[in-house]
Design a protein around this motif. Structure first.
Motif, mmCIF file in Angstrom:
data_model
loop_
_atom_site.group_PDB
_atom_site.id
_atom_site.type_symbol
_atom_site.label_atom_id
_atom_site.label_comp_id
_atom_site.label_asym_id
_atom_site.label_seq_id
_atom_site.Cartn_x
_atom_site.Cartn_y
_atom_site.Cartn_z
ATOM 1 N N VAL A 211 -6.724 11.823 2.460
ATOM 2 C CA VAL A 211 -6.052 10.578 2.214
ATOM 3 C C VAL A 211 -6.892 9.179 3.038
ATOM 4 C CG1 VAL A 211 -3.775 11.391 1.671
ATOM 5 C CG2 VAL A 211 -3.973 10.924 4.041
ATOM 6 N N GLU A 212 -7.339 9.363 3.982
ATOM 7 C CA GLU A 212 -7.908 8.636 4.649
ATOM 8 C C GLU A 212 -9.436 7.923 3.843
ATOM 9 O OE1 GLU A 212 -5.783 11.047 7.639
ATOM 10 O OE2 GLU A 212 -7.292 11.695 6.046
ATOM 11 N N ASN A 213 -9.894 9.113 3.367
ATOM 12 C CA ASN A 213 -11.367 8.604 2.199
ATOM 13 C C ASN A 213 -10.823 8.016 1.194
ATOM 14 O OD1 ASN A 213 -13.036 9.504 3.909
ATOM 15 N ND2 ASN A 213 -13.451 11.583 3.012
ATOM 16 N N ASP A 214 -9.521 8.711 0.608
ATOM 17 C CA ASP A 214 -8.941 7.911 -0.647
ATOM 18 C C ASP A 214 -8.839 6.502 -0.261
ATOM 19 O OD1 ASP A 214 -8.960 10.500 -1.597
ATOM 20 O OD2 ASP A 214 -6.790 10.550 -1.824
ATOM 21 N N HIS A 215 -8.047 6.102 0.789
ATOM 22 C CA HIS A 215 -7.705 4.687 1.217
ATOM 23 C C HIS A 215 -9.168 3.974 1.404
ATOM 24 C CE1 HIS A 215 -5.375 1.475 2.697
ATOM 25 N NE2 HIS A 215 -6.436 1.085 3.798
ATOM 26 N N THR A 216 -10.094 4.581 2.163
ATOM 27 C CA THR A 216 -11.423 3.659 2.206
ATOM 28 C C THR A 216 -12.107 3.379 0.785
ATOM 29 O OG1 THR A 216 -11.765 5.162 4.611
ATOM 30 C CG2 THR A 216 -13.788 4.102 3.486
ATOM 31 N N VAL A 217 -12.254 4.435 0.083
ATOM 32 C CA VAL A 217 -12.743 4.266 -1.002
ATOM 33 C C VAL A 217 -11.758 3.065 -2.125
ATOM 34 C CG1 VAL A 217 -13.239 5.071 -3.407
ATOM 35 C CG2 VAL A 217 -13.846 6.311 -1.145
ATOM 36 N N ALA A 218 -10.527 3.032 -1.974
ATOM 37 C CA ALA A 218 -9.764 2.280 -2.677
ATOM 38 C C ALA A 218 -10.044 0.627 -1.908
ATOM 39 C CB ALA A 218 -8.319 2.563 -2.396
ATOM 40 N N SER A 219 -10.176 0.660 -0.582
ATOM 41 C CA SER A 219 -10.482 -0.545 0.170
ATOM 42 C C SER A 219 -11.578 -1.168 -0.454
ATOM 43 C CB SER A 219 -10.187 -0.442 1.702
ATOM 44 O OG SER A 219 -8.920 -0.044 1.997
ATOM 45 N N THR B 133 3.380 8.513 -2.544
ATOM 46 C CA THR B 133 3.697 7.668 -1.116
ATOM 47 C C THR B 133 2.694 8.153 -0.140
ATOM 48 O OG1 THR B 133 5.293 9.486 -0.507
ATOM 49 C CG2 THR B 133 6.085 7.522 -1.922
ATOM 50 N N PHE B 134 1.449 8.475 -0.360
ATOM 51 C CA PHE B 134 0.460 8.502 0.734
ATOM 52 C C PHE B 134 -0.786 7.693 0.446
ATOM 53 C CE2 PHE B 134 0.745 12.522 -1.737
ATOM 54 C CZ PHE B 134 -0.599 12.460 -2.461
ATOM 55 N N PRO B 135 -1.422 7.391 1.473
ATOM 56 C CA PRO B 135 -2.482 6.507 1.272
ATOM 57 C C PRO B 135 -3.336 6.661 0.063
ATOM 58 C CG PRO B 135 -2.107 6.934 3.703
ATOM 59 C CD PRO B 135 -1.437 7.943 2.618
ATOM 60 N N GLY B 136 -3.858 5.672 -0.406
ATOM 61 C CA GLY B 136 -4.873 5.606 -1.447
ATOM 62 C C GLY B 136 -4.513 4.422 -2.706
ATOM 63 N N GLY B 137 -3.634 3.819 -2.526
ATOM 64 C CA GLY B 137 -3.116 2.863 -3.394
ATOM 65 C C GLY B 137 -3.080 1.471 -2.817
ATOM 66 N N ILE B 138 -3.453 0.370 -3.493
ATOM 67 C CA ILE B 138 -3.444 -0.888 -2.767
ATOM 68 C C ILE B 138 -3.211 -1.847 -4.093
ATOM 69 C CG2 ILE B 138 -4.702 -2.337 -1.243
ATOM 70 C CD1 ILE B 138 -6.559 -0.368 -0.344
ATOM 71 N N PRO C 183 0.820 -1.185 0.001
ATOM 72 C CA PRO C 183 -0.019 0.060 0.022
ATOM 73 C C PRO C 183 0.851 1.205 -0.046
ATOM 74 C CG PRO C 183 -0.721 -1.745 1.548
ATOM 75 C CD PRO C 183 0.501 -1.994 1.053
ATOM 76 N N THR C 184 0.201 2.110 -0.649
ATOM 77 C CA THR C 184 1.280 3.638 -0.813
ATOM 78 C C THR C 184 1.510 4.245 0.636
ATOM 79 O OG1 THR C 184 -0.921 4.677 -1.304
ATOM 80 C CG2 THR C 184 0.539 4.064 -3.260
#
Length: 133
Positions: free
Chosen positions: A118-126, A93-98, A67-68
């Motif tokens: 970045v929290e929402n980016d990661h949640t949507v990617a998940s 290099t910040f959250p949102g890529g998995i 993960p980024t």
């Protein structure tokens, strides 16, 4: 094992649904095992600058098979990967890529999301990743 267009589109649909649930506008990219863009959507009104970021998040997650956000932790000043974001024509290099893993553990692609925190980016990617599983 390869990531199919149908699987990538299902991931895009699930991620888009999560973004709508959160009331955020996102750019969502899915790349295959070779880090080639397989599917992409820019939700109406999503930031134009996040188009490139979402694609780079997906590519970064695939290039390093993590993960980024994890890459971000080790790329801080003093970290073993400090300044890595300047390689490969630019990484994120910040959250949102998995990375996307097949049942046998093989990495077959990655999803990248950008357009909000970045929290929402990661949640949507998940949420997109869950559609693959």
């Amino acid at each position: 094992m390869t990531l199919t267009l149908e699987q990538a589109q299902a991931m895009i649909a699930a991620a888009t649904a999560k973004a709508k649930e959160l009331n955020v506008k996102m750019n969502i990219a899915v790349v295959d095992a070779g880090a080639n863009l397989t599917a992409f959507v820019r939700m109406d009104g999503a930031w134009l600058g996040s188009v490139d970021i979402s694609i780079k998040k997906a590519k970064t997650a695939r290039f390093f098979d993590m993960p980024t956000g994890e890459i971000g932790k080790i790329s801080q000043p003093g970290g073993s990967l400090y300044n890595i974001e300047h390689s490969n024509n630019g990484l994120i290099t910040f959250p949102g890529g998995i990375p996307i893993k097949a049942a046998n553990g093989e990495i077959i692609g990655a999803i990248g999301v950008s357009g909000d925190s970045v929290e929402n980016d990661h949640t949507v990617a998940s949420a997109g990743l869950e559609a693959y599983k």
